[in-house]
Design a protein around this motif. Structure first.
Motif, PDB file in Angstrom:
ATOM      1  N   THR A  30       0.826  -1.208   0.000  1.00  0.00           N
ATOM      2  CA  THR A  30       0.000   0.000   0.000  1.00  0.00           C
ATOM      3  C   THR A  30       0.862   1.261   0.000  1.00  0.00           C
ATOM      4  OG1 THR A  30      -0.194  -0.047   2.416  1.00  0.00           O
ATOM      5  CG2 THR A  30      -1.960  -1.092   1.149  1.00  0.00           C
ATOM      6  N   TRP A  31       2.094   1.140   0.473  1.00  0.00           N
ATOM      7  CA  TRP A  31       3.006   2.279   0.470  1.00  0.00           C
ATOM      8  C   TRP A  31       3.346   2.709  -0.957  1.00  0.00           C
ATOM      9  CZ3 TRP A  31       4.511   6.032   3.448  1.00  0.00           C
ATOM     10  CH2 TRP A  31       5.678   6.729   3.151  1.00  0.00           C
ATOM     11  N   LEU A  32       3.361   1.767  -1.912  1.00  0.00           N
ATOM     12  CA  LEU A  32       3.686   2.112  -3.300  1.00  0.00           C
ATOM     13  C   LEU A  32       2.683   3.101  -3.896  1.00  0.00           C
ATOM     14  CD1 LEU A  32       4.771  -1.254  -4.980  1.00  0.00           C
ATOM     15  CD2 LEU A  32       6.175   0.759  -4.580  1.00  0.00           C
ATOM     16  N   VAL A  33       1.434   3.049  -3.438  1.00  0.00           N
ATOM     17  CA  VAL A  33       0.400   3.907  -4.021  1.00  0.00           C
ATOM     18  C   VAL A  33      -0.050   5.005  -3.058  1.00  0.00           C
ATOM     19  CG1 VAL A  33      -0.422   2.155  -5.629  1.00  0.00           C
ATOM     20  CG2 VAL A  33      -1.430   2.296  -3.358  1.00  0.00           C
ATOM     21  N   SER A  34       0.699   5.219  -1.985  1.00  0.00           N
ATOM     22  CA  SER A  34       0.293   6.229  -1.014  1.00  0.00           C
ATOM     23  C   SER A  34       0.763   7.616  -1.440  1.00  0.00           C
ATOM     24  CB  SER A  34       0.843   5.897   0.371  1.00  0.00           C
ATOM     25  OG  SER A  34       2.214   6.201   0.445  1.00  0.00           O
ATOM     26  N   GLY A  35       0.044   8.601  -0.981  1.00  0.00           N
ATOM     27  CA  GLY A  35       0.426   9.981  -1.250  1.00  0.00           C
ATOM     28  C   GLY A  35       1.731  10.347  -0.571  1.00  0.00           C
ATOM     29  N   LEU A  91      11.012  -5.056 -11.915  1.00  0.00           N
ATOM     30  CA  LEU A  91      10.181  -5.532 -10.808  1.00  0.00           C
ATOM     31  C   LEU A  91       8.829  -6.037 -11.303  1.00  0.00           C
ATOM     32  CD1 LEU A  91       9.856  -5.833  -7.716  1.00  0.00           C
ATOM     33  CD2 LEU A  91       8.921  -3.501  -7.697  1.00  0.00           C
ATOM     34  N   TYR A  92       8.173  -5.283 -12.151  1.00  0.00           N
ATOM     35  CA  TYR A  92       6.833  -5.643 -12.619  1.00  0.00           C
ATOM     36  C   TYR A  92       6.827  -6.742 -13.680  1.00  0.00           C
ATOM     37  CZ  TYR A  92       4.170  -1.941 -10.278  1.00  0.00           C
ATOM     38  OH  TYR A  92       3.546  -1.144  -9.350  1.00  0.00           O
ATOM     39  N   ASN A  93       7.884  -6.863 -14.451  1.00  0.00           N
ATOM     40  CA  ASN A  93       7.869  -7.824 -15.561  1.00  0.00           C
ATOM     41  C   ASN A  93       8.617  -9.118 -15.294  1.00  0.00           C
ATOM     42  OD1 ASN A  93       6.311  -6.334 -17.548  1.00  0.00           O
ATOM     43  ND2 ASN A  93       7.997  -4.886 -17.489  1.00  0.00           N
ATOM     44  N   TRP A  94       9.655  -9.072 -14.453  1.00  0.00           N
ATOM     45  CA  TRP A  94      10.439 -10.285 -14.234  1.00  0.00           C
ATOM     46  C   TRP A  94      10.404 -10.776 -12.789  1.00  0.00           C
ATOM     47  CZ3 TRP A  94      12.789  -6.664 -17.700  1.00  0.00           C
ATOM     48  CH2 TRP A  94      12.772  -7.114 -19.029  1.00  0.00           C
ATOM     49  N   VAL A  95      10.540  -9.869 -11.843  1.00  0.00           N
ATOM     50  CA  VAL A  95      10.568 -10.291 -10.446  1.00  0.00           C
ATOM     51  C   VAL A  95       9.192 -10.762  -9.995  1.00  0.00           C
ATOM     52  CG1 VAL A  95      10.972  -9.533  -8.063  1.00  0.00           C
ATOM     53  CG2 VAL A  95      12.509  -8.785  -9.895  1.00  0.00           C
ATOM     54  N   ASP A  96       8.148  -9.977 -10.282  1.00  0.00           N
ATOM     55  CA  ASP A  96       6.785 -10.299  -9.845  1.00  0.00           C
ATOM     56  C   ASP A  96       5.794  -9.885 -10.938  1.00  0.00           C
ATOM     57  OD1 ASP A  96       4.423 -10.786  -8.543  1.00  0.00           O
ATOM     58  OD2 ASP A  96       4.909  -9.593  -6.764  1.00  0.00           O
ATOM     59  N   PRO A  97       5.580 -10.754 -11.927  1.00  0.00           N
ATOM     60  CA  PRO A  97       4.699 -10.399 -13.046  1.00  0.00           C
ATOM     61  C   PRO A  97       3.234 -10.149 -12.648  1.00  0.00           C
ATOM     62  CG  PRO A  97       6.057 -12.291 -13.607  1.00  0.00           C
ATOM     63  CD  PRO A  97       6.258 -12.024 -12.153  1.00  0.00           C
ATOM     64  N   GLU A  98       2.835 -10.579 -11.472  1.00  0.00           N
ATOM     65  CA  GLU A  98       1.453 -10.358 -11.020  1.00  0.00           C
ATOM     66  C   GLU A  98       1.322  -9.106 -10.145  1.00  0.00           C
ATOM     67  OE1 GLU A  98      -0.929 -12.263 -12.284  1.00  0.00           O
ATOM     68  OE2 GLU A  98       0.707 -13.243 -13.366  1.00  0.00           O
ATOM     69  N   LEU A  99       2.384  -8.388  -9.958  1.00  0.00           N
ATOM     70  CA  LEU A  99       2.372  -7.222  -9.082  1.00  0.00           C
ATOM     71  C   LEU A  99       1.363  -6.177  -9.535  1.00  0.00           C
ATOM     72  CD1 LEU A  99       3.548  -5.673  -6.687  1.00  0.00           C
ATOM     73  CD2 LEU A  99       5.358  -4.851  -8.208  1.00  0.00           C
ATOM     74  N   HIS A 100       1.236  -5.983 -10.836  1.00  0.00           N
ATOM     75  CA  HIS A 100       0.301  -4.968 -11.330  1.00  0.00           C
ATOM     76  C   HIS A 100      -1.136  -5.252 -10.897  1.00  0.00           C
ATOM     77  CE1 HIS A 100       0.004  -7.948 -14.576  1.00  0.00           C
ATOM     78  NE2 HIS A 100      -1.174  -7.426 -14.830  1.00  0.00           N
ATOM     79  N   ARG A 135      -8.756  -0.135 -16.945  1.00  0.00           N
ATOM     80  CA  ARG A 135      -7.386   0.372 -17.105  1.00  0.00           C
ATOM     81  C   ARG A 135      -6.359  -0.715 -16.791  1.00  0.00           C
ATOM     82  NH1 ARG A 135      -4.626   4.705 -13.483  1.00  0.00           N
ATOM     83  NH2 ARG A 135      -2.740   4.931 -14.686  1.00  0.00           N
ATOM     84  N   SER A 136      -5.330  -0.768 -17.590  1.00  0.00           N
ATOM     85  CA  SER A 136      -4.264  -1.752 -17.389  1.00  0.00           C
ATOM     86  C   SER A 136      -3.139  -1.139 -16.564  1.00  0.00           C
ATOM     87  CB  SER A 136      -3.706  -2.208 -18.735  1.00  0.00           C
ATOM     88  OG  SER A 136      -2.566  -3.009 -18.542  1.00  0.00           O
ATOM     89  N   PHE A 137      -2.604  -1.923 -15.653  1.00  0.00           N
ATOM     90  CA  PHE A 137      -1.491  -1.462 -14.832  1.00  0.00           C
ATOM     91  C   PHE A 137      -0.200  -2.194 -15.180  1.00  0.00           C
ATOM     92  CE2 PHE A 137      -4.787   0.518 -12.586  1.00  0.00           C
ATOM     93  CZ  PHE A 137      -4.231   1.480 -11.775  1.00  0.00           C
ATOM     94  N   GLN A 138      -0.199  -2.903 -16.297  1.00  0.00           N
ATOM     95  CA  GLN A 138       1.011  -3.599 -16.703  1.00  0.00           C
ATOM     96  C   GLN A 138       2.077  -2.579 -17.068  1.00  0.00           C
ATOM     97  OE1 GLN A 138      -0.591  -6.305 -19.720  1.00  0.00           O
ATOM     98  NE2 GLN A 138       0.143  -7.950 -18.393  1.00  0.00           N
TER      99      GLN A 138
END
Length: 183
Positions: A30-35, A91-100, A135-138
């Motif tokens: 949740t910190w990734l999307v916090s203000g 991070l989003y494509n190789w480490v954790d592809p489901e992160l988005h 909306r896609s978050f990939q």
């Protein structure tokens, strides 16, 4: 432009951004999307730009031009952004592809809470959520490229602000001229 200073502070900004993202990823998504995360990131960019300009300014005995400060700050910010965006892609494509998907779920909850706090009707909330769900978050190449272009615009604005604070006009009295009033 002082390339060594740009790369030193740009790399510092990039590494700190990457570490911040890694900590948020490992501790609480949740910190990734916090203000607060956004505000801290902006503060880091300003700090890196300011430090790079002040370091570059040390090489000038007289004034330090606004244009040079803006370029120095902008390039420092762009080096840091490039590193941060590259890490985001990894991070989003190789480490954790489901992160988005997990980030999207967190954002859906935050948006619903936000709509409720503003007193939006259920119908309006449903419409807004429906369009958000599409909306896609990939983080593909196109998204990362857009992020880099947007960071370029933001870094330009930030560098212009930093330039206002670090510029120095030449001292007109320091030239040693003999044009004094003699009466």
């Amino acid at each position: 432009m002082n390339q060594a200073v740009v790369f030193r502070f740009g790399l510092l900004l990039g590494v700190v951004s990457i570490l911040s993202m890694l900590i948020a990823y490992m501790v609480d998504l949740t910190w990734l999307v916090s203000g607060w995360n956004s505000m801290i990131s902006i503060g880091l960019v300003f700090a890196a730009m300011f430090m790079a300009c002040v370091e570059d300014r040390k090489g000038f005995s007289g004034g330090y031009p606004y244009g040079r400060a803006v370029v120095q700050g902008l390039l420092t910010g762009m080096v840091g952004s490039l590193l941060g965006i590259a890490f985001t892609g990894v991070l989003y494509n190789w480490v954790d592809p489901e992160l988005h998907e997990r980030v999207k779920e967190i954002m859906v909850v935050k948006m619903e809470e936000s709509f409720e706090s503003f007193g939006m009707s259920e119908e309006d909330t449903a419409k807004a959520m429906e369009s958000f769900e599409k909306r896609s978050f990939q983080q593909d190449f196109r998204s990362l490229g857009s992020a880099f272009l947007l960071s370029g615009l933001m870094n330009t604005l930030f560098a212009m602000i930093v330039g206002l604070f670090v510029r120095r006009k030449e001292d007109p009295f320091a030239s040693g001229s003999s044009d004094t009033l003699s009466s």
